[in-house]
Design a protein around this motif. Sequence first.
Motif: not given
Length: 410
Positions: A314-319, A273-276, A286-289, A291-294
Amino acid sequence: MKTLNFLLVVIAVSSLLSCEKDDPGKYADYLVARPLTISLEEFKNGVDVIVPQPINESGKIYAYENYIFINDKYKGVHVIDNSDPGSPTKVAFIKIAGNVDISVKNDFLYADSLTDLIVIDISDINNMQIVNRLHDVLRDNVIWPMEADIFEYEDWGNPDNVLIGWEVVTERRLVEEVQQRFDDVLMANAAENSVGQGGSLARFKIVADYLYAVDNHSINIFEISDLANPVDMEDVYAGFNIETIFNQENHLFLGSRSGMYIYDISSPAQPSFVSEFQHGTACDPVVVDGDFAYVTLRGGNGCGATESGLFVIDIADISNPALLKSYPMEEPYGLGVKDDKLFVCDGSFGLKVYDKSNVPDLTPLEHFDGITTFDVIPMQDHLLMIGDEVLYQYTYTATSLELISSMALD
């Protein structure tokens, strides 16, 4: 004359009943779910490759090489030759009891059959072979239709039958009776103290030599370096109401009814687990592209009280995922990204296309209304879309989408 009088009475009574049922204060339309069951014997022998069949209820879509696989909810998979996207043709139907998901690697197709994992060699599409069946390796794999308002259980409970899914229909019911049922359920729950390339709605995902299959609570992990003989690994508990799975590089993104969970698969057999990112209760792919998740959230009914919408995260900082912006939607389901385009299936409100070159600001480009849309797969050369028992294919142009073909699956 007596016959005429009797008919007049029947018509009058029918009219009164009809008017009463049209009373919006007394009656209302509800989505009613009833269990679909088969016998244990039928389940054990419920995998076969047969001639093409009409589709009953289209589910998820999967693309592999020149073929398209379309799930027929709880029944199996329709195989379509898409060598010519302008004229796709049905090849076969893979009958799989309780099936809702598939994934393919190097001509081996993996499919769920309730709690079992089925492996099929599709190297010869005209002579597909069932090569393996792993028993009881998938858990909590029957998906409850959360859009339903009412669940009817009277046909469920026979120990000789297996629950494979649910049929959901619209029925007109007395509001007072339905409210009483809700109250009874709430009281009972309180007393018990119960605690290839698929679309965005996929629950199966192959990454390198591993197949990840999410159920309501866990990530089921299979090592598939020997494609015909998957090895069932230790499951990873991931929370409640997990619905979808998406992969980008060394991370899995799980969509649940309460949020998006991110797992690191640098050690592929042991996702960590990293984050939520938490949101209100709603049905959620959810889809991801980059640094961004939609994320699309479909509120209402059993999916929750949240209003429907599209979230840009924004998932640039994945945590530390953070909401950047949200957009209102009507009844969104699947979505997909390709280059600077975002495609959103908004249920009976059609397909919506956005320019995402200036994230998080999305610019509407096109709206294909008058069709029901469920999920999309943005391929390299064209777009696949499933909805309302129809397979749509579009080609990309510099400014828009152009329809290549539409194939009725019934």
